[in-house]
Structures are given as structure tokens and as C-alpha cells.
Design an enzyme around this catalytic site. Structure first.
Site, mmCIF file in Angstrom:
data_model
loop_
_atom_site.group_PDB
_atom_site.id
_atom_site.type_symbol
_atom_site.label_atom_id
_atom_site.label_comp_id
_atom_site.label_asym_id
_atom_site.label_seq_id
_atom_site.Cartn_x
_atom_site.Cartn_y
_atom_site.Cartn_z
ATOM 1 N N VAL A 112 -14.549 11.558 3.225
ATOM 2 C CA VAL A 112 -15.474 12.949 3.333
ATOM 3 C C VAL A 112 -14.442 14.117 3.446
ATOM 4 N N THR A 113 -13.276 13.987 4.598
ATOM 5 C CA THR A 113 -12.662 15.263 4.835
ATOM 6 C C THR A 113 -11.995 15.867 3.350
ATOM 7 N N ARG A 114 -11.430 15.070 2.571
ATOM 8 C CA ARG A 114 -11.025 15.518 1.459
ATOM 9 C C ARG A 114 -12.009 16.023 0.395
ATOM 10 N N GLU A 139 -24.424 2.333 9.211
ATOM 11 C CA GLU A 139 -23.610 3.366 9.538
ATOM 12 C C GLU A 139 -22.849 3.388 10.833
ATOM 13 N N TYR A 160 -15.894 -4.120 5.157
ATOM 14 C CA TYR A 160 -14.570 -3.656 5.315
ATOM 15 C C TYR A 160 -14.373 -3.790 6.857
ATOM 16 N N GLU A 206 -12.893 1.441 12.332
ATOM 17 C CA GLU A 206 -13.955 0.795 11.789
ATOM 18 C C GLU A 206 -14.339 -0.673 12.692
ATOM 19 N N ARG A 213 -16.405 11.414 13.986
ATOM 20 C CA ARG A 213 -15.184 10.910 13.877
ATOM 21 C C ARG A 213 -14.196 11.509 14.693
ATOM 22 N N PRO A 264 -25.567 1.295 3.960
ATOM 23 C CA PRO A 264 -26.689 0.366 4.554
ATOM 24 C C PRO A 264 -26.559 0.265 6.031
ATOM 25 N N SER A 314 -8.301 -1.134 12.238
ATOM 26 C CA SER A 314 -8.979 0.049 12.043
ATOM 27 C C SER A 314 -9.813 0.416 13.249
ATOM 28 N N LYS A 369 -11.288 -6.561 8.409
ATOM 29 C CA LYS A 369 -10.509 -5.873 9.328
ATOM 30 C C LYS A 369 -10.261 -6.601 10.680
ATOM 31 N N GLY A 384 0.911 -1.518 -0.116
ATOM 32 C CA GLY A 384 0.230 -0.143 0.025
ATOM 33 C C GLY A 384 0.979 1.201 -0.147
HETATM 34 P P1 NAP Z 1 -5.552 4.332 0.756
HETATM 35 O O1 NAP Z 1 -5.079 5.469 0.425
HETATM 36 O O2 NAP Z 1 -6.911 3.766 0.260
HETATM 37 O O3 NAP Z 1 -4.277 3.232 0.005
HETATM 38 C C1 NAP Z 1 -4.630 2.025 0.060
HETATM 39 C C2 NAP Z 1 -3.279 1.267 -0.617
HETATM 40 O O4 NAP Z 1 -3.520 -0.067 -0.969
HETATM 41 C C3 NAP Z 1 -3.070 1.741 -2.053
HETATM 42 O O5 NAP Z 1 -1.496 1.683 -2.183
HETATM 43 C C4 NAP Z 1 -3.604 0.820 -3.065
HETATM 44 O O6 NAP Z 1 -3.031 0.788 -4.247
HETATM 45 C C5 NAP Z 1 -3.260 -0.515 -2.084
HETATM 46 N N1 NAP Z 1 -3.937 -1.745 -2.431
HETATM 47 C C6 NAP Z 1 -5.505 -1.659 -2.747
HETATM 48 N N2 NAP Z 1 -5.870 -2.995 -3.107
HETATM 49 C C7 NAP Z 1 -4.401 -3.738 -3.124
HETATM 50 C C8 NAP Z 1 -3.969 -5.056 -3.581
HETATM 51 N N3 NAP Z 1 -5.313 -5.949 -3.920
HETATM 52 N N4 NAP Z 1 -2.742 -5.572 -3.374
HETATM 53 C C9 NAP Z 1 -1.933 -4.633 -2.802
HETATM 54 N N5 NAP Z 1 -2.276 -3.340 -2.707
HETATM 55 C C10 NAP Z 1 -3.421 -2.925 -2.592
HETATM 56 O O7 NAP Z 1 -5.581 3.963 2.246
HETATM 57 P P2 NAP Z 1 -4.637 4.798 3.515
HETATM 58 O O8 NAP Z 1 -5.675 5.689 4.140
HETATM 59 O O9 NAP Z 1 -3.376 5.186 3.227
HETATM 60 O O10 NAP Z 1 -4.747 3.631 4.614
HETATM 61 C C11 NAP Z 1 -3.653 2.677 4.815
HETATM 62 C C12 NAP Z 1 -4.191 1.484 5.408
HETATM 63 O O11 NAP Z 1 -4.784 1.741 6.787
HETATM 64 C C13 NAP Z 1 -5.322 0.692 4.866
HETATM 65 O O12 NAP Z 1 -5.076 -0.561 5.171
HETATM 66 C C14 NAP Z 1 -6.657 1.324 5.617
HETATM 67 O O13 NAP Z 1 -7.633 0.267 5.640
HETATM 68 C C15 NAP Z 1 -5.954 1.632 7.010
HETATM 69 N N6 NAP Z 1 -6.601 2.425 8.063
HETATM 70 C C16 NAP Z 1 -6.765 3.603 7.413
HETATM 71 C C17 NAP Z 1 -7.373 4.540 8.081
HETATM 72 C C18 NAP Z 1 -7.296 6.069 7.696
HETATM 73 O O14 NAP Z 1 -8.072 6.741 8.291
HETATM 74 N N7 NAP Z 1 -6.687 6.409 6.642
HETATM 75 C C19 NAP Z 1 -7.705 4.172 9.553
HETATM 76 C C20 NAP Z 1 -7.354 2.983 10.017
HETATM 77 C C21 NAP Z 1 -7.073 2.205 9.195
HETATM 78 P P3 NAP Z 1 -3.320 1.620 -5.351
HETATM 79 O O15 NAP Z 1 -2.781 2.942 -5.211
HETATM 80 O O16 NAP Z 1 -2.927 0.604 -6.442
HETATM 81 O O17 NAP Z 1 -4.729 1.588 -5.477
HETATM 82 N N1 GDD Z 2 -17.007 9.149 1.907
HETATM 83 C C1 GDD Z 2 -18.005 9.975 2.291
HETATM 84 N N2 GDD Z 2 -18.486 10.569 1.186
HETATM 85 N N3 GDD Z 2 -18.175 9.618 3.670
HETATM 86 C C2 GDD Z 2 -19.393 10.708 3.848
HETATM 87 C C3 GDD Z 2 -20.075 11.586 2.888
HETATM 88 C C4 GDD Z 2 -19.627 11.593 1.492
HETATM 89 O O1 GDD Z 2 -20.142 12.038 0.714
HETATM 90 N N4 GDD Z 2 -20.971 12.150 3.529
HETATM 91 C C5 GDD Z 2 -21.083 11.705 4.691
HETATM 92 N N5 GDD Z 2 -20.229 10.920 4.798
HETATM 93 C C6 GDD Z 2 -19.802 10.088 6.316
HETATM 94 C C7 GDD Z 2 -19.878 8.651 6.267
HETATM 95 O O2 GDD Z 2 -21.327 8.245 6.288
HETATM 96 C C8 GDD Z 2 -18.900 8.434 7.203
HETATM 97 O O3 GDD Z 2 -19.793 8.208 8.603
HETATM 98 C C9 GDD Z 2 -17.897 9.558 7.655
HETATM 99 O O4 GDD Z 2 -18.452 10.651 6.649
HETATM 100 C C10 GDD Z 2 -16.652 9.213 7.300
HETATM 101 O O5 GDD Z 2 -16.662 8.569 6.027
HETATM 102 P P1 GDD Z 2 -15.048 8.399 5.315
HETATM 103 O O6 GDD Z 2 -14.362 9.768 5.386
HETATM 104 O O7 GDD Z 2 -15.277 7.740 4.089
HETATM 105 O O8 GDD Z 2 -14.407 7.726 6.104
HETATM 106 P P2 GDD Z 2 -14.857 6.340 7.229
HETATM 107 O O9 GDD Z 2 -14.896 6.615 8.585
HETATM 108 O O10 GDD Z 2 -15.869 5.567 6.461
HETATM 109 O O11 GDD Z 2 -13.541 5.098 6.929
HETATM 110 C C11 GDD Z 2 -12.357 5.738 7.096
HETATM 111 O O12 GDD Z 2 -11.681 5.477 8.308
HETATM 112 C C12 GDD Z 2 -11.629 4.394 8.838
HETATM 113 C C13 GDD Z 2 -11.124 4.202 10.155
HETATM 114 O O13 GDD Z 2 -12.159 4.578 11.170
HETATM 115 C C14 GDD Z 2 -11.289 5.070 6.120
HETATM 116 O O14 GDD Z 2 -10.038 5.624 5.819
HETATM 117 C C15 GDD Z 2 -11.142 3.734 6.493
HETATM 118 O O15 GDD Z 2 -10.251 2.906 5.676
HETATM 119 C C16 GDD Z 2 -10.780 3.573 7.990
HETATM 120 O O16 GDD Z 2 -10.318 2.280 8.458
#
Ligand code: NAP
Ligand code: GDD
Length: 357
Positions: free
Chosen positions: A194-196, A286, A154, A132, A222, A284, A130, A158, A8
Site C-alpha cells: 500500500v505505501t508504494r 483484515e 501468509y 502479521e 500499521r 477476507p 512478521s 509465518k 530472497g
Molecule cells: P519481497 O520484496 O516480496 O521479496 C521476496 C523475495 O522472496 C524475492 O526475492 C522473491 O524472489 C523471493 N521468493 C519468492 N518466492 C520464492 C521461492 N519460492 N524461492 C526462493 N525465493 C523466493 O519481500 P520483502 O519485503 O523484501 O520481505 C523480505 C522477507 O521479510 C519476506 O520473507 C517477508 O515475508 C518478510 N517480512 C517483510 C516485511 C515487510 O514489511 N517488508 C515485514 C515482516 C516480514 P523474486 O524476486 O524472484 O520474486
Molecule cells: N496492498 C494493498 N493494496 N493494501 C491495501 C490497499 C491496496 O490497494 N488498500 C488498503 N490496503 C490496506 C491493507 O488492507 C492492509 O490493511 C494495509 O493496507 C497494508 O497492506 P500491505 O501494504 O499489503 O501490507 P501488509 O501489512 O498486508 O503486509 C506487509 O507487512 C507484513 C508485516 O506486518 C507485507 O510486507 C508482509 O510481507 C509483512 O509480513
């Protein structure tokens, strides 16, 4: 020199962790998927020539669905540390692709653990677990002792990966850590989280590139931190004498609505004029609210977040404003280029630029 493998590496955390480990003097090996278009945008600035013997970042093709390839990579590189950040990481998408998500996020982790078990040199393993997994929370704030109640394919995947990581630690004495990370964001965050989505949308609205922003549940809460702070915690876990699991969080919770207030206020705009609810973005099931208690990490790892919510939002808004400005300039150039092309074509048709006989 220590060697680390990151799955990743092309994702948000992969980019920050690579920078962090390179600064610490590691040789970093990143697993990347073959893609029909470039997918290394987040790491291009640190990528070195693969033939440069001093280059400390190398990329290798691989995939979490391909166990034989993972074993080959581990045997060839003999890493000191493996960070498993690769995942289908979008919660909403996991409802559309539950089997694929389980294959990559759950079985992918098991494939790594099995491959690592056969490596004879000592290897430390980090699993990107996570918040999550807490889903429909059974306790607030959530700690390492809070039971899991996942609410998405998801989250379920995890949870499976979390327990296999613990199981291999207890069964085979492997040095395996789970970082239970709460949401962490940055200017490198994927545009559909959602943040971005909000900072990008708001800045584009400010510059007239977009009229509306369509969102789902605005009441979700969050615990949002900065990705740059969180990757340091991953590394700290891997430097301890004993492998363990840690919650990493800021300890502050905000709603999506708060995020809108904060973002649009920086830009001097009223979000209520631009935001519309689109039920397609509802899930489906939340996860209504998450709030982490990272006391254990703060005590044992001496870790703490440096960037707070307001600073995080400002950092993302500034970065997206720069990108939006760049898009606007590009658009202006495209329009004037288009005018030039039309003019040249018109002149050609009129014969003034026609081919000489
Ligand atoms: P991300 O930006 O979505 O990056 C995911 C990475 O996984 C990308 O490099 C993607 O490659 C790669 N990937 C997807 N499918 C794959 C596969 N089949 N084989 C190998 N690589 C694969 O996620 P992130 O936000 O950096 O998060 C990193 C890790 O932390 C993830 O496991 C996520 O579930 C976990 N996590 C994230 C958060 C958060 O808030 N960001 C919180 C808790 C846990 P491509 O670029 O080719 O798509
Ligand atoms: N993506 C998204 N898009 N989320 C939205 C939107 C929208 O348009 N509107 C409201 N939301 C709400 C979602 O329903 C969720 O409750 C919250 O915003 C955050 O959504 P995401 O930013 O998609 O993050 P996430 O909390 O579901 O998941 C992320 O955090 C996890 C850790 O708790 C991801 O990074 C997961 O990979 C990570 O494990």
C-alpha cells in the site's frame, strides 16, 4: 572473510541487506529464482562479475520449494550466516494461493532448517518473521510475549516457520533467530504494497500519467518503518552470544488515510479527488491495527530506527517522482518516435523512399 547466504536477495530487504553486509566486508551469496524476464533490478548496482575472484556478491539459482538444491548450496558454500528472506510475501495474494504460500513460507523454512542441520560447520540462521503473526491483536503494543492470532494464509505460514525456527534451536542447539519485523518500506518496496502503491500513484497523478488511484481499506493502521534501518537489526541479532527472537518496530502507528494525507500534501494535491475504493482490494479477514514495542531490541541490540514516518514518505515520494518524470520523458520520446516511423512509412508508400528498381 565471513560468508552469508541470503534467500530472497532480489526483494526489497534482500537488496538492503546485501549492501549492508558487503559494506561490513562479507562475501554474499544470493539465491535467485529462474525467471523469464530480468528479476535482479534491485541488486544490479552491486552485482559483480561471477568470474571476478574479488567479486563479493555471487548469485546462485535456487528455490525454497527445492530442498535438495538448498542442501547442496549450504554444503558447497559453508556459510557463517544464512538469512531467510525469501517468501511469497503478499498477504492478499496468500488468500488466492494458500497452498503455494505455505509451501514456500512455511515448508521452505523447514527445508532450510533440515538442510542446515546436516552442515557440520557452525551456521547462524535468521528467519524473517512478521508482525502479521499478531493478526487480530490480543495485546497493544505487541511484544515478543504477545500471543499470535494470524489472520491470513501468509500469517499462518509465518507462525509455522517461527515455531520451527524456535524448535530447531531448542532441539538441536542451533543458533536460530526470529526477527519479528513490523511493516518496513522504502523506494524499493514492491509496487503492490500500500505505501508504494500510494506514493507511485500520487506522483503519476501529479505528472498527468494516471487519473485515479484504486484502494481497499483506508482505516487499517500499521507501524511503518524504513527497510534500510530494519536490515541492520537482522544483522545485530546474528552477532549476539545467544540466539533469540526480537520485535523490530518504530513504536508509531498510522492509518492508510494518514499515509494518503501525508503523500498528497507533499505534492500539493487533495487525495479525495483521486482515490476510489475498489472492494477487490479488501481481504477476507483484515489485520486492523499493528503497533510494535521493540524495547528488547533497543536494550539488547542497541538498535533504534533512524528514519521517521514523515521522512520515509518524503523519501518514497521523491524517488517515485523521479521515476514518473522518467516515464513521462520516455512517453514523449515514444510519441515522437512513433510520429517519425509514421512519416517514414508514409514517405515510403508515396515512393519517395521506395526501393529503386
Ligand atoms: P519481497 O520484496 O516480496 O521479496 C521476496 C523475495 O522472496 C524475492 O526475492 C522473491 O524472489 C523471493 N521468493 C519468492 N518466492 C520464492 C521461492 N519460492 N524461492 C526462493 N525465493 C523466493 O519481500 P520483502 O519485503 O523484501 O520481505 C523480505 C522477507 O521479510 C519476506 O520473507 C517477508 O515475508 C518478510 N517480512 C517483510 C516485511 C515487510 O514489511 N517488508 C515485514 C515482516 C516480514 P523474486 O524476486 O524472484 O520474486
Ligand atoms: N496492498 C494493498 N493494496 N493494501 C491495501 C490497499 C491496496 O490497494 N488498500 C488498503 N490496503 C490496506 C491493507 O488492507 C492492509 O490493511 C494495509 O493496507 C497494508 O497492506 P500491505 O501494504 O499489503 O501490507 P501488509 O501489512 O498486508 O503486509 C506487509 O507487512 C507484513 C508485516 O506486518 C507485507 O510486507 C508482509 O510481507 C509483512 O509480513
Amino acid at each position: 572473510m565471513k560468508k552469508a547466504i541470503i534467500t530472497g536477495i532480489t526483494g526489497q530487504d534482500g537488496a538492503y541487506l546485501s549492501e549492508f553486509l558487503l559494506k561490513k566486508g562479507y562475501a554474499v551469496f544470493g539465491l535467485i529464482r529462474r525467471s523469464s524476464s530480468f528479476n535482479t533490478g534491485r541488486i544490479n548496482h552491486i552485482y559483480t562479475d561471477p568470474h571476478d575472484p574479488n567479486g563479493r556478491l555471487k548469485l546462485i539459482f535456487g528455490d525454497l520449494t527445492d530442498g535438495s538444491n538448498l542442501a547442496k548450496v549450504f554444503h558447497e558454500i559453508k556459510p557463517d550466516e544464512v538469512y531467510n528472506l525469501g517468501a511469497q510475501s503478499h498477504v492478499r495474494v496468500s488468500f488466492d494461493q494458500p497452498v503455494y504460500t505455505a509451501d514456500v513460507d512455511a515448508l521452505g523454512t523447514l527445508r532450510i532448517l533440515e538442510a542446515l542441520r546436516s552442515v557440520k560447520t557452525p551456521v547462524r540462521f535468521y528467519q524473517a518473521s512478521s508482525s502479521e503473526m499478531f493478526g487480530k491483536v490480543l495485546q497493544t503494543p505487541q511484544t515478543e510475549k504477545t500471543p499470535f492470532y494470524p489472520r491470513s494464509p501468509y500469517g499462518c505460514a509465518k507462525v509455522y516457520a517461527f515455531w520451527q525456527t524456535v524448535n530447531y534451536r531448542e532441539s538441536y542447539g542451533m543458533f536460530n533467530c526470529n526477527g519479528i519485523l513490523f511493516n518496513h518500506e522504502s523506494p524499493r518496496r514492491g509496487e503492490t504494497f500500500v505505501t508504494r502503491k500510494i506514493t507511485r500513484g500520487a506522483t503519476r497523478i501529479k505528472l498527468g500519467l494516471q487519473q485515479k488511484l484504486f484502494l481497499g481499506n483506508l482505516d487499517a493502521r500499521r507501524d511503518w518503518g524504513f527497510a534500510g534501518d530494519f536490515v541492520e537489526a537482522m544483522w545485530l541479532m546474528m552477532q549476539q552470544d545467544v540466539a533469540d527472537d526480537y520485535v523490530i518496530a518504530t513504536g508509531e502507528s498510522h492509518s492508510v488515510r494518514d499515509l494518503l494525507d501525508e503523500t498528497f500534501e507533499i505534492l500539493d494535491l487533495d487525495w479525495k479527488k483521486y482515490v476510489e475504493i475498489d472492494p477487490r482490494y479488501y481481504r477476507p479477514a483484515e489485520v486492523d491495527t499493528l503497533l510494535g514495542d521493540s524495547t528488547k531490541a533497543r536494550k539488547v541490540l542497541n538498535w533504534q530506527p533512524k528514519v521517521n514516518f514523515k521522512e520515509l514518505v518524503r523519501m518514497m515520494v521523491e524517488s517515485d517522482l523521479r521515476l514518473a518524470q522518467r516515464d513521462k520523458t520516455k512517453l514523449r520520446h515514444q510519441e515522437s518516435d512513433e510520429e517519425d516511423v509514421k512519416m517514414i512509412m508514409a514517405q515510403t508508400a508515396a515512393g519517395s523512399l521506395g526501393h529503386k528498381k
